[in-house]
Scaffold this motif. Structure first.
Motif, PDB file in Angstrom:
ATOM      1  N   MET A  68       0.844  -1.207   0.000  1.00  0.00           N
ATOM      2  CA  MET A  68       0.000   0.000   0.000  1.00  0.00           C
ATOM      3  C   MET A  68       0.884   1.265   0.000  1.00  0.00           C
ATOM      4  O   MET A  68       1.770   1.387   0.843  1.00  0.00           O
ATOM      5  CB  MET A  68      -0.896  -0.006   1.245  1.00  0.00           C
ATOM      6  CG  MET A  68      -1.984   1.031   1.161  1.00  0.00           C
ATOM      7  SD  MET A  68      -3.122   0.951   2.553  1.00  0.00           S
ATOM      8  CE  MET A  68      -2.134   1.619   3.893  1.00  0.00           C
ATOM      9  N   PRO A  69       0.673   2.111  -0.986  1.00  0.00           N
ATOM     10  CA  PRO A  69       1.475   3.344  -1.021  1.00  0.00           C
ATOM     11  C   PRO A  69       0.983   4.378  -0.005  1.00  0.00           C
ATOM     12  O   PRO A  69      -0.088   4.213   0.571  1.00  0.00           O
ATOM     13  CB  PRO A  69       1.263   3.838  -2.444  1.00  0.00           C
ATOM     14  CG  PRO A  69      -0.064   3.286  -2.844  1.00  0.00           C
ATOM     15  CD  PRO A  69      -0.325   2.047  -2.035  1.00  0.00           C
ATOM     16  N   ILE A  70       1.756   5.408   0.182  1.00  0.00           N
ATOM     17  CA  ILE A  70       1.364   6.478   1.102  1.00  0.00           C
ATOM     18  C   ILE A  70       0.996   7.727   0.289  1.00  0.00           C
ATOM     19  O   ILE A  70       1.702   8.080  -0.658  1.00  0.00           O
ATOM     20  CB  ILE A  70       2.507   6.877   2.057  1.00  0.00           C
ATOM     21  CG1 ILE A  70       3.280   5.638   2.514  1.00  0.00           C
ATOM     22  CG2 ILE A  70       1.972   7.635   3.252  1.00  0.00           C
ATOM     23  CD1 ILE A  70       4.515   5.967   3.306  1.00  0.00           C
ATOM     24  N   HIS A  71      -0.089   8.339   0.707  1.00  0.00           N
ATOM     25  CA  HIS A  71      -0.480   9.619   0.100  1.00  0.00           C
ATOM     26  C   HIS A  71       0.230  10.740   0.871  1.00  0.00           C
ATOM     27  O   HIS A  71       0.038  10.866   2.072  1.00  0.00           O
ATOM     28  CB  HIS A  71      -2.000   9.779   0.197  1.00  0.00           C
ATOM     29  CG  HIS A  71      -2.513  10.996  -0.500  1.00  0.00           C
ATOM     30  ND1 HIS A  71      -3.547  10.928  -1.399  1.00  0.00           N
ATOM     31  CD2 HIS A  71      -2.143  12.289  -0.445  1.00  0.00           C
ATOM     32  CE1 HIS A  71      -3.777  12.140  -1.860  1.00  0.00           C
ATOM     33  NE2 HIS A  71      -2.941  12.993  -1.294  1.00  0.00           N
ATOM     34  N   VAL A  72       1.052  11.520   0.161  1.00  0.00           N
ATOM     35  CA  VAL A  72       1.836  12.543   0.847  1.00  0.00           C
ATOM     36  C   VAL A  72       1.413  13.933   0.374  1.00  0.00           C
ATOM     37  O   VAL A  72       1.262  14.173  -0.828  1.00  0.00           O
ATOM     38  CB  VAL A  72       3.347  12.371   0.569  1.00  0.00           C
ATOM     39  CG1 VAL A  72       4.147  13.380   1.375  1.00  0.00           C
ATOM     40  CG2 VAL A  72       3.793  10.964   0.909  1.00  0.00           C
ATOM     41  N   GLU A  73       1.211  14.825   1.333  1.00  0.00           N
ATOM     42  CA  GLU A  73       0.950  16.223   0.982  1.00  0.00           C
ATOM     43  C   GLU A  73       1.899  17.118   1.770  1.00  0.00           C
ATOM     44  O   GLU A  73       2.119  16.885   2.959  1.00  0.00           O
ATOM     45  CB  GLU A  73      -0.490  16.629   1.342  1.00  0.00           C
ATOM     46  CG  GLU A  73      -1.544  16.044   0.436  1.00  0.00           C
ATOM     47  CD  GLU A  73      -2.944  16.444   0.880  1.00  0.00           C
ATOM     48  OE1 GLU A  73      -3.094  17.529   1.476  1.00  0.00           O
ATOM     49  OE2 GLU A  73      -3.867  15.661   0.631  1.00  0.00           O
ATOM     50  N   VAL A  74       2.458  18.104   1.094  1.00  0.00           N
ATOM     51  CA  VAL A  74       3.243  19.125   1.793  1.00  0.00           C
ATOM     52  C   VAL A  74       2.493  20.443   1.598  1.00  0.00           C
ATOM     53  O   VAL A  74       2.280  20.890   0.481  1.00  0.00           O
ATOM     54  CB  VAL A  74       4.671  19.233   1.227  1.00  0.00           C
ATOM     55  CG1 VAL A  74       5.443  20.319   1.960  1.00  0.00           C
ATOM     56  CG2 VAL A  74       5.394  17.894   1.352  1.00  0.00           C
ATOM     57  N   VAL A  75       2.073  21.015   2.719  1.00  0.00           N
ATOM     58  CA  VAL A  75       1.185  22.169   2.649  1.00  0.00           C
ATOM     59  C   VAL A  75       1.754  23.311   3.488  1.00  0.00           C
ATOM     60  O   VAL A  75       2.209  23.100   4.606  1.00  0.00           O
ATOM     61  CB  VAL A  75      -0.216  21.794   3.192  1.00  0.00           C
ATOM     62  CG1 VAL A  75      -1.128  22.995   3.210  1.00  0.00           C
ATOM     63  CG2 VAL A  75      -0.833  20.675   2.368  1.00  0.00           C
ATOM     64  N   THR A  76       1.758  24.507   2.940  1.00  0.00           N
ATOM     65  CA  THR A  76       2.060  25.693   3.752  1.00  0.00           C
ATOM     66  C   THR A  76       0.786  26.510   3.873  1.00  0.00           C
ATOM     67  O   THR A  76      -0.222  26.212   3.247  1.00  0.00           O
ATOM     68  CB  THR A  76       3.153  26.582   3.129  1.00  0.00           C
ATOM     69  OG1 THR A  76       2.637  27.130   1.924  1.00  0.00           O
ATOM     70  CG2 THR A  76       4.403  25.800   2.823  1.00  0.00           C
ATOM     71  N   GLN A  77       0.873  27.578   4.672  1.00  0.00           N
ATOM     72  CA  GLN A  77      -0.328  28.393   4.872  1.00  0.00           C
ATOM     73  C   GLN A  77      -0.809  28.996   3.558  1.00  0.00           C
ATOM     74  O   GLN A  77      -1.986  29.190   3.346  1.00  0.00           O
ATOM     75  CB  GLN A  77      -0.026  29.517   5.864  1.00  0.00           C
ATOM     76  CG  GLN A  77       0.088  29.012   7.269  1.00  0.00           C
ATOM     77  CD  GLN A  77       0.867  29.977   8.109  1.00  0.00           C
ATOM     78  OE1 GLN A  77       1.997  30.310   7.798  1.00  0.00           O
ATOM     79  NE2 GLN A  77       0.258  30.436   9.182  1.00  0.00           N
ATOM     80  N   GLU A  78       0.135  29.300   2.697  1.00  0.00           N
ATOM     81  CA  GLU A  78      -0.257  29.995   1.474  1.00  0.00           C
ATOM     82  C   GLU A  78      -0.678  29.057   0.361  1.00  0.00           C
ATOM     83  O   GLU A  78      -1.513  29.402  -0.452  1.00  0.00           O
ATOM     84  CB  GLU A  78       0.875  30.916   1.011  1.00  0.00           C
ATOM     85  CG  GLU A  78       0.871  32.215   1.814  1.00  0.00           C
ATOM     86  CD  GLU A  78       2.122  33.032   1.637  1.00  0.00           C
ATOM     87  OE1 GLU A  78       2.739  32.918   0.577  1.00  0.00           O
ATOM     88  OE2 GLU A  78       2.471  33.770   2.573  1.00  0.00           O
ATOM     89  N   LYS A  79      -0.057  27.874   0.291  1.00  0.00           N
ATOM     90  CA  LYS A  79      -0.465  26.969  -0.786  1.00  0.00           C
ATOM     91  C   LYS A  79      -0.025  25.537  -0.528  1.00  0.00           C
ATOM     92  O   LYS A  79       0.762  25.255   0.375  1.00  0.00           O
ATOM     93  CB  LYS A  79       0.113  27.448  -2.119  1.00  0.00           C
ATOM     94  CG  LYS A  79       1.618  27.435  -2.141  1.00  0.00           C
ATOM     95  CD  LYS A  79       2.138  27.913  -3.488  1.00  0.00           C
ATOM     96  CE  LYS A  79       3.638  27.802  -3.516  1.00  0.00           C
ATOM     97  NZ  LYS A  79       4.283  28.511  -4.574  1.00  0.00           N
ATOM     98  N   LYS A  80      -0.585  24.670  -1.358  1.00  0.00           N
ATOM     99  CA  LYS A  80      -0.173  23.276  -1.324  1.00  0.00           C
ATOM    100  C   LYS A  80       1.084  23.174  -2.176  1.00  0.00           C
ATOM    101  O   LYS A  80       1.071  23.468  -3.371  1.00  0.00           O
ATOM    102  CB  LYS A  80      -1.283  22.404  -1.893  1.00  0.00           C
ATOM    103  CG  LYS A  80      -1.025  20.918  -1.713  1.00  0.00           C
ATOM    104  CD  LYS A  80      -2.203  20.107  -2.230  1.00  0.00           C
ATOM    105  CE  LYS A  80      -3.344  20.077  -1.216  1.00  0.00           C
ATOM    106  NZ  LYS A  80      -4.453  19.211  -1.660  1.00  0.00           N
ATOM    107  N   VAL A  81       2.185  22.797  -1.543  1.00  0.00           N
ATOM    108  CA  VAL A  81       3.459  22.817  -2.258  1.00  0.00           C
ATOM    109  C   VAL A  81       3.626  21.548  -3.080  1.00  0.00           C
ATOM    110  O   VAL A  81       4.156  21.569  -4.189  1.00  0.00           O
ATOM    111  CB  VAL A  81       4.627  22.948  -1.251  1.00  0.00           C
ATOM    112  CG1 VAL A  81       5.958  22.928  -1.976  1.00  0.00           C
ATOM    113  CG2 VAL A  81       4.477  24.237  -0.468  1.00  0.00           C
ATOM    114  N   PHE A  82       3.150  20.431  -2.539  1.00  0.00           N
ATOM    115  CA  PHE A  82       3.441  19.157  -3.185  1.00  0.00           C
ATOM    116  C   PHE A  82       2.384  18.131  -2.805  1.00  0.00           C
ATOM    117  O   PHE A  82       1.876  18.117  -1.681  1.00  0.00           O
ATOM    118  CB  PHE A  82       4.832  18.680  -2.743  1.00  0.00           C
ATOM    119  CG  PHE A  82       5.211  17.327  -3.256  1.00  0.00           C
ATOM    120  CD1 PHE A  82       5.633  17.157  -4.570  1.00  0.00           C
ATOM    121  CD2 PHE A  82       5.156  16.203  -2.429  1.00  0.00           C
ATOM    122  CE1 PHE A  82       5.975  15.894  -5.046  1.00  0.00           C
ATOM    123  CE2 PHE A  82       5.511  14.952  -2.911  1.00  0.00           C
ATOM    124  CZ  PHE A  82       5.920  14.801  -4.222  1.00  0.00           C
TER     125      PHE A  82
END
Lengths: 150, 423
Positions: A1-15
């Protein structure tokens, strides 16, 4: 099972990458490697580099504090500031470092002092990341270069 | 009616205005899209942070306060309202709506309110009504960064933590779509869903979206309060940031719509004024033509009079060679030319004709008094040659043109020369 990764800052979703294999997190309590089926954890971020691996490719982000939400199938990095390690603006970092260093040696009010110290740590981290990256040579990235430029 | 030149001036100024409104419309249209994209981009963090906050709240058992910014106070003595408006006008009812809304909300609260204004318009109108404005932040950059709003957040957090205010609200305008923006009040601090029994109040205040996925089996590293310490200030700032972006999107779309209406009106007004301009221009041309025609006809009249006089003189000259008998018959139809008599010009002749002297014979029979009366009736002055007219007319009536000529030769300026003296 893969992992869903999000990198988020206050201003935007970076990745965002829905099918990552592994995530390395610079948690405040120490480096943390997250594989699928990790126990749910909420932890604070230290200064460091978040690394997301997928197959032979990887993506790296310099982060300077924040919070990470780890679940068995999902990792969300809420960062104060997240910059792709491949796109660090060395000139800006160098000048920021010099400014901070000068402020610290000159001696400033405590409020500004803390800020300058933070700035200095940031710049030094960025420099370290950059030099390490250069030492490693070419890296296969998850994000397409062209796509990223847009 | 205004003159053509005045109307033309107005048309020109309206066209200039419409150029400006069109440019503003185009600028606003692109800014709406950008602000909208930024709101959406910042939503990811907000949702996640809110989720984590609720999660920690659910987990905490007992009434132990987790974080001062999460703790609601029972006794609310004073509140703060952060009013977000624009710095510039020309945005339709955008500013008026949110300011009115904020004031109605404050009145409803019935508590002392400390206002913090973001944007010049809100500051100006609150200061005008004498509201308690404790701080103002104007002329934020067109695309604000977190760093730009953190002083505002800092102020609110400080006032809240020090107990100066017990509730902080943000009055801003929610962007729904290009045509609809809704003035909204958001409860900012403490970071808790705002619950109120007051129905009217509930209408003002926006609900915070409830997150369904609230798992509570997390481990906390190092502990819950450390995580809150990280997340709460960020989330606090972010709420203000989002409210600001929503307001900006609303401002630009309100301005876009207002400017589009203005441009359309300018087009309509230009069309109306062009019509009026053409009318005025044609009216001016028509009156000029009338002047020319009037002048020409007056000229024609005098030419006709002259031609008539020449013709009469010519016919009188030919009559002299004809037999004297038929002449009076002809003259019965046509009045005689009285100007052959020395001292009678065209004016005198027409005055005499008006008095009924059409023929030489009639004039010959006239007394001096009758002639004077005829001239006076026509408003003419007494003519010195008048006494000799009947005598001259008598020659003409007989058709004795040579006799008349001889008699006229004796006259000096139409008067009898004093023979006794001249001899």
């Amino acid at each position: 099972m893969p992992i869903h990764v999000e990198v988020v800052t206050q201003e935007k979703k970076v990745f965002e990458e829905p099918k990552a294999d592994m995530v390395l997190i610079p948690a405040s309590e120490g480096e943390m490697g997250v594989l699928p089926h990790h126990a749910p954890v909420l932890t604070t971020l230290g200064f460091g580099e978040v690394v997301i691996r997928k197959g032979g490719a990887e993506e790296r982000f310099a982060v300077y504090g924040g919070v990470v939400d780890v679940r068995p199938d999902k990792v969300v990095v809420l960062a104060d500031l997240a910059e792709s390690s491949f796109e660090l603006d060395m000139q800006a970092i160098e000048s920021a470092r010099e400014r901070a260093a000068r402020l610290l040696t000159e001696g400033v009010p405590p409020e500004l002092n803390r800020q300058a110290a933070l700035e200095l740590r940031r710049a030094e981290l960025a420099l370290k990341i950059k030099s390490r990256l250069q030492a490693r040579g070419a890296v296969l990235r998850i994000v397409d270069q062209q796509e990223n430029d847009e | 009616m205004a003159t053509a030149r005045e109307i033309k001036k107005r048309i020109r100024s309206i066209k200039n205005i419409s150029q400006i409104t069109r440019a503003l419309e185009a600028v606003s249209a692109s800014r709406v899209r950008r602000a909208q994209a930024r709101v959406l981009a910042s939503r990811a963090f907000a949702e996640k942070a809110w989720e984590i906050l609720l999660n920690i709240q659910n987990m905490s058992t007992g009434g132990v306060p987790l974080h001062p910014l999460l703790t609601a106070r029972e006794d609310v003595k004073q509140v703060m309202v952060v009013l977000i408006t624009s710095d510039r006008g020309l945005a339709g009812a955008y500013n008026a709506n949110i300011i009115r809304m904020a004031q109605r909300f404050a009145m409803r609260l019935n508590k002392p309110v400390r206002y913090v204004t973001v944007g010049r318009k809100g500051r100006d109108s609150l200061v005008r009504v004498g509201a308690n404005v404790v701080a103002e932040f104007s002329y934020l950059p067109a695309e604000p960064k977190m760093a730009d709003i953190s002083p505002i957040a800092r102020l609110a957090i400080d006032e809240f933590l020090s107990g100066t205010v017990d509730d902080v609200f943000i009055a801003y305008t929610d962007f729904i779509n290009t045509l609809t923006q809704r003035p909204t009040v958001l409860r900012w601090l403490p970071l808790m869903p705002y619950r109120t029994e007051d129905r009217v109040m509930a209408e003002f205040v926006k609900d915070v979206p409830m997150v369904s996925d609230t798992r509570s089996d997390y481990e906390y590293e190092p502990d819950a309060s450390a995580i809150l310490e990280e997340i709460v200030p960020r989330f606090t700032e972010l709420q203000l940031y989002q409210a600001l972006l929503e307001s900006q999107a609303s401002e630009h779309s309100a301005r876009m719509v207002a400017m589009r209406n203005a441009s359309d009106n300018a087009v309509q007004l230009t069309a109306d004024l062009t019509l009026e301009y053409n009318k005025a221009r044609q009216a001016a041309i028509t009156s000029e033509i009338l002047d020319i025609v009037g002048g020409a006809s007056a000229l024609q009249q005098s030419i006709d009079d002259l031609a008539e006089a020449i013709l009469a003189a010519a016919s009188a000259a030919t009559n002299g060679h004809k037999a004297p008998e038929p002449a009076p018959v002809a003259k019965a139809d046509k009045p005689d030319d009285l100007t052959v008599i020395e001292g009678i010009g065209p004016k005198m002749a027409s005055a005499l004709r008006a008095a009924g002297f059409n023929l030489y014979s009639q004039l010959a029979a006239a007394s001096e008094a009758q002639l004077v009366a005829a001239l006076e009736a026509a408003g003419l002055r007494f003519a010195p040659s008048l006494p000799t007219w009947p005598e001259q007319a008598a020659f003409a009536a007989r058709g004795d043109w040579d006799g008349l000529k001889q008699f006229q030769d004796q006259l000096v300026a139409g008067r009898k020369a004093h023979n006794d003296e001249g001899a």
